[in-house]
Design an enzyme around this catalytic site. Structure first.
Site, PDB file in Angstrom:
ATOM      1  N   CYS A   4       0.745  -1.223   0.085  1.00  0.00           N
ATOM      2  CA  CYS A   4       0.091   0.045   0.078  1.00  0.00           C
ATOM      3  C   CYS A   4       0.824   1.313   0.082  1.00  0.00           C
ATOM      4  O   CYS A   4       2.203   1.144   0.081  1.00  0.00           O
ATOM      5  CB  CYS A   4      -0.822   0.109   1.057  1.00  0.00           C
ATOM      6  SG  CYS A   4      -0.160  -0.488   2.864  1.00  0.00           S
TER       7      CYS A   4
ATOM      8  N   LYS B 128       6.635  17.910 -22.098  1.00  0.00           N
ATOM      9  CA  LYS B 128       5.510  16.740 -22.075  1.00  0.00           C
ATOM     10  C   LYS B 128       4.087  17.563 -21.952  1.00  0.00           C
ATOM     11  O   LYS B 128       3.031  17.438 -22.450  1.00  0.00           O
ATOM     12  CB  LYS B 128       5.787  15.974 -20.920  1.00  0.00           C
ATOM     13  CG  LYS B 128       4.739  14.849 -20.998  1.00  0.00           C
ATOM     14  CD  LYS B 128       4.847  13.890 -22.153  1.00  0.00           C
ATOM     15  CE  LYS B 128       3.555  12.880 -22.124  1.00  0.00           C
ATOM     16  NZ  LYS B 128       3.724  12.127 -23.464  1.00  0.00           N
TER      17      LYS B 128
END
Length: 592
Positions: free
Chosen positions: A2, A587
């Site tokens: 997690c 980007k």
């Protein structure tokens, strides 16, 4: 497995926390959640399932919080449910905690708290931490945490925030990883470095028995006795590319090969949320698609699909042109803005302009929580995952997927058309298997200075995209053109030194484009064709062929673009160029 993330700083916490959680998805999880401090109140949202479920729950909520924590959970104590997802809070909702690991004595602590009248809402061990911190709080969050950790047994890490000290974030490490990221006017907590790589490379790795006390401008580390600890700041050698390249030579190549998954995930995401779409294209007089670069080309293909399957007139406009042109827009129009990052300045401002004129706005983005995602009346999401290569590949085909699914949604043939789309990932896999042949073609033409790309109908935008890919990463001049317009100008350029890439699947315009091929050959042009496997007629007229599997006309753009991406990649790679970070390009373009 997690992940924990935390942010305290000057920027909006929600998109940063959501983005960091996405970069921790590889760790595995069954639920996700966030907590924010907004106007003196604790805002908690958490959902079972993927992060997209969390994003849906947050839809339309324009939070301004500058402090937040987030979590992706893999169930250990308690089933994967909304209630058991993190963050967990105390009874009054003043403290929020996200936690990894196991509190071994949580049942004992829970019973003690219950005897004191504390009511629990979940089955988790984490909730114990939130209640203990609330119980121990006397005006100083650090002191409350120090008292709490002395009662906990096990291996764990957690982060906590409180409404009483909204500009403070505290993290604790004891047997489960936790790092601190150092920024300018902002600081971070995370389970792993990739989560915060977009923001900083300055890292403090916490050791067991340490507590990090963060504000936007300060970082202090203490041991569990409350004594200051001197820590070394590490400049991580990782960047986002090297951290996630996955064994491929370049990120772009990895992302080309990720397209079957990106298409499949985007389709699944669309179908799972389709019922939540609050509009019908047919309810509007016109669809306007605004975008830049590769996203514009995706929108161009989408135009053909929308007009064909939804029957709504559709225009595609460069976002940078839309803003300054006198385009009549009203509440009878739906405007779709396409942006991988969700932050493209021209697209964002164009959508704002359309919204001000009364249009219903839709964002199609790959980054949840981005500006376009938040500011649009509704958003559609591609599920391509992070795309690091500057030249878009998998986000392009993911955008095509969302646009196709949207366009056929109101069609009487919807079921059959969706079945066609479901075939695409497998067909793309088959196309990728031709990479070695494409590489040989690329080697043959890598020293050329100019190329012409021709296509018709659905594959005219693919010609534009193929030319863009080549010029972006190889710096070879390339021009995409509708094949039927060749005789109105570009034909003057064709000679024995001009390779002409012709996109020619067997569709409604196949015979027409074969005529264009003959025109090229008559002027000694060198034909590189993209066509169906086994098409001997096309092969006989071509110097080189890049094959795709046979497919129905509507889905051919998904396939014809693949060899063009590979062609551009192999040329740039063989020329020794920086494929992932070509010169002068970014980007995400956040300036006009």
């Amino acid at each position: 497995m997690c992940g924990i993330v935390g942010y305290v700083g000057r920027d909006l916490a929600l998109p940063i926390v959501l983005g960091a959680l996405e970069r921790l998805e590889y760790r595995g999880y069954d639920s996700a959640g966030v907590a924010l401090i907004e106007d003196g109140k604790l805002i908690v949202e958490k959902k079972k399932g993927k992060i997209r479920e969390l994003v849906k729950a947050l839809w339309g909520k324009d939070y301004k919080a500058k402090t937040g924590i987030g979590h992706t959970r893999w169930a250990t104590h308690g089933k994967p449910t909304d209630e058991n997802a993190h963050p967990h809070t105390d009874e009054k909702g003043e403290f929020a905690v996200v936690h990894n690991g196991i509190i071994e004595n949580y049942l004992e602590l829970k019973e003690e708290l219950k005897k004191e009248g504390v009511k629990f809402r979940s089955e988790t061990d984490t909730e114990v931490i939130a209640h203990l911190i609330a119980k121990n709080y006397r005006g100083d969050l650090l002191e409350a945490v120090l008292k709490t950790v002395k009662k906990l047994k096990g291996a764990f890490a957690f982060a906590v925030i409180t409404v009483h000290e909204p500009n403070r974030l505290i993290g604790v490490k004891q047997g489960s990883p936790l790092i601190v990221g150092l920024g300018e006017g902002e600081n971070f907590l995370a389970s792993d470095i990739p989560a915060i790589l977009p923001y900083t490379k300055k890292i403090i790795v916490l050791d067991d028995g340490e507590i990090a006390d963060l504000t936007p401008d300060t970082v202090n580390i203490y041991n569990f006795e409350g004594e200051p600890v001197s820590k070394e700041v590490m400049i991580t050698p990782w960047d986002l590319v090297s951290a996630e390249k996955g064994g491929f030579k370049h990120f772009m190549l990895k992302e080309i090969y990720e397209q079957p998954k990106a298409i499949n995930d985007t389709l699944k995401g669309f179908l799972s949320t389709e019922d939540a779409i609050p509009f019908k294209l047919k309810d509007f007089r016109r669809v306007l698609i605004i975008a830049c670069g590769t996203s514009y080309h995706a929108g161009f293909v989408g135009k053909y699909w929308i007009e064909r399957f939804a029957g709504v007139p559709t225009e595609v406009i460069y976002a940078s042109e839309f803003r300054y042109a006198d385009v009549p827009v009203s509440d009878k129009d739906i405007v779709i803005g396409i942006s991988q990052s969700g932050e493209t300045a021209d697209t964002k401002f164009a959508l704002q302009s359309a919204k001000e004129k009364g249009a219903f706005t839709v964002g199609l983005v790959n980054v949840v929580g981005s500006a376009i995602d938040r500011e649009s009346d509704f958003s559609l999401h591609t599920h391509a995952g992070p795309e690091i290569g500057v030249a878009a590949t998998k986000t392009f085909t993911a955008q095509l997927t969302a646009l196709y699914a949207l366009s056929v949604r109101e069609s009487e043939e919807r079921e059959n058309l969706i079945r066609l789309l479901e075939k695409v990932p497998s067909l793309v896999e088959q196309t990728l298997n031709t990479a070695e042949e494409v590489e040989k073609v690329a080697e043959k033409y890598m020293k050329k200075k100019n190329m012409l790309y021709l296509g018709r109908y659905l594959n005219y935008p693919i010609a534009l995209e193929g030319a863009l890919k080549l010029k972006e990463i190889s710096y070879i001049h390339a021009e995409g053109y509708p094949a039927g317009e060749m005789k109105h100008g570009p034909i003057a350029l064709i000679d024995e030194n001009m390779p002409v890439v012709v996109i020619a699947p067997k569709d409604r315009v196949y015979e027409k484009i074969l005529s264009n091929v003959e025109e090229v050959l008559a002027r000694k042009g060198r034909v590189i064709s993209v066509g169906f496997k086994g098409d001997e007629t096309l092969k006989s007229k071509s110097e080189s062929v890049m094959e795709i599997p046979k497919a129905e006309e509507p889905i051919t753009p998904f396939l014809t673009v693949i060899p063009l991406q590979l062609f551009a990649y192999f040329i740039a790679s063989k020329l020794g160029l920086d494929v992932d970070q070509p010169r002068n390009l970014a980007k995400t373009v956040t300036v006009e």
